[in-house]
Design an enzyme around this catalytic site. Structure first.
Site, PDB file in Angstrom:
ATOM      1  N   VAL A 116     -11.887  11.239  -6.975  1.00 30.42           N
ATOM      2  CA  VAL A 116     -13.071  11.790  -7.411  1.00 30.42           C
ATOM      3  C   VAL A 116     -13.463  12.667  -8.604  1.00 30.42           C
ATOM      4  O   VAL A 116     -14.227  13.442  -8.770  1.00 30.42           O
ATOM      5  CB  VAL A 116     -13.638  12.559  -6.266  1.00 30.42           C
ATOM      6  CG1 VAL A 116     -13.762  11.815  -4.745  1.00 30.42           C
ATOM      7  CG2 VAL A 116     -12.632  13.872  -5.620  1.00 30.42           C
ATOM      8  N   LYS A 118       0.742  -1.067   0.084  1.00 26.62           N
ATOM      9  CA  LYS A 118      -0.086   0.002  -0.042  1.00 26.62           C
ATOM     10  C   LYS A 118       0.798   1.235  -0.019  1.00 26.62           C
ATOM     11  O   LYS A 118       1.593   1.455   0.981  1.00 26.62           O
ATOM     12  CB  LYS A 118      -0.964  -0.006   1.255  1.00 26.62           C
ATOM     13  CG  LYS A 118      -1.948   1.063   1.144  1.00 26.62           C
ATOM     14  CD  LYS A 118      -2.931   1.218   2.275  1.00 26.62           C
ATOM     15  CE  LYS A 118      -4.098   1.982   1.874  1.00 26.62           C
ATOM     16  NZ  LYS A 118      -3.830   3.385   1.729  1.00 26.62           N
TER      17      LYS A 118
END
Length: 346
Positions: A56, A34
């Site tokens: 987004v 990650k």
């Protein structure tokens, strides 16, 4: 280009029972490193116009100069080796080479050239000396991150018609790395100035091995792991099948006000964090910030007023959520807005 909601696959919090079930079904798990970066979606349409977007679907300020038509995208799409000649979307993590996460994410959100980011700007900008002999930028210039400073860790790739549809992409997690590598080899060839990498990935065959790998990656300075169900497919949005294995969960929210240090203690008179309204509707106090941030926030509040940060988008980290929905140990992590519009989440 018509900008659409990219809605990439977002890992959910680690649920041991669900992970064990995936392990039992497949006999192993995929564990990706990650990375501490900014999630990015690079969309290239059939006329070779590109858009560098956040998760987004907002333009990333420092990369806006990379948007639009580029002949090299056209050449890549026309290359016989390209598996998606009608356009595609890349999903990955964007990082600035040679700096930590906070610095890198700050640079990617930056709109204007300043003295402290001039070294990362694509071209030289004119400067002048003030009457006191201080060098300042002579004019106002949009900040364009030098692509040689950009590193992209790729997670997934899909054809543009699937990306636009918002539907899940019916390719198993165990096969996706092969699709990504097929595209990465072309990206390296046509856009060599950018560092194109694949997420460091492992196969683990039991929960103990997963724990050992997690501890190893944490010791190396990584944020943790993304654990994947090998037989799961690439889903859209926050869904089970990808799980975050890291010390903290995260939530987005909007700053409602500042929190001040306790009278009589060392932090008296300083901003120690914020009151944040989370997207869930819960109001939390997100503190636990560094002394450097205390000084920065306090200085801004004293100069501009106590409501200076109100409305700013931010991320809050926490250890876990209790059954009643409250958060254990919430802390301020970072701003989520852009330099140009701190109230709009990127």
């Amino acid at each position: 280009m018509n900008i659409f909601n990219t809605n990439p696959f977002k890992a959910v919090s680690f649920v041991e029972s669900a992970v064990k079930k995936a392990l039992e079904t497949s006999g192993y798990l995929i564990a990706d490193c990650k990375y501490d970066g900014v999630r990015g979606n690079i969309v290239v349409d059939n006329v070779a116009e590109a858009a560098w977007l956040s998760r987004v679907s907002k333009f990333i300020p420092a990369l806006e100069h990379l948007n639009g038509f580029d002949k090299r995208w056209q050449q890549l799409l026309n290359d016989d080796r390209c598996i998606f000649p009608d356009g595609f979307m890349l999903d990955g993590e964007l990082m600035v080479k040679g700096v930590d996460f906070n610095t890198g994410s700050g640079l990617l959100r930056t709109k204007w050239v300043k003295r402290d980011n001039m070294g990362f700007h694509l071209t030289n900008v004119p400067t002048k000396l003030t009457p006191k002999g201080r060098e300042v930028i002579d004019g106002k210039f949009e900040f364009h991150l030098d692509p040689k400073r950009l590193s992209v860790r790729l997670y997934a790739v899909m054809p543009i018609h699937i990306a636009e549809s918002g539907e899940d992409y019916d390719v198993q997690n165990l096969l996706m790395p092969y699709h990504v590598e097929a595209m990465r080899s072309l990206l390296v060839e046509y856009f060599p100035e950018i560092e194109w990498l694949i997420a460091e990935t492992y196969e683990v065959y039991d929960m103990d091995s997963l724990t050992e790998l997690y501890e190893e990656k944490r010791a190396e300075g990584h944020e943790g792991l993304i654990v994947k169900d090998p037989q799961g497919i690439y889903k859209r949005g926050k869904k089970s099948g990808w799980w975050k294995l890291k010390p903290e969960c995260e939530a987005d929210g909007i700053i409602q006000g500042v929190n001040w240090g306790t009278e009589g203690l060392a932090n008296e008179g300083k901003v120690i964090g914020f009151s944040v309204l989370l997207e869930t509707g819960r109001l939390v106090d997100a503190n636990n910030i560094s002394r450097a941030l205390m000084d920065e926030f306090t200085s801004n509040v004293k100069a501009h007023g106590e409501d200076f940060y109100n409305g700013w988008a931010c991320q809050v980290n926490y250890m876990e959520a209790t059954p009643d929905g409250s958060l254990r140990h919430p802390s301020f992590e970072k701003f989520r807005g852009t330099e140009d519009n701190p109230q709009e989440k990127m």
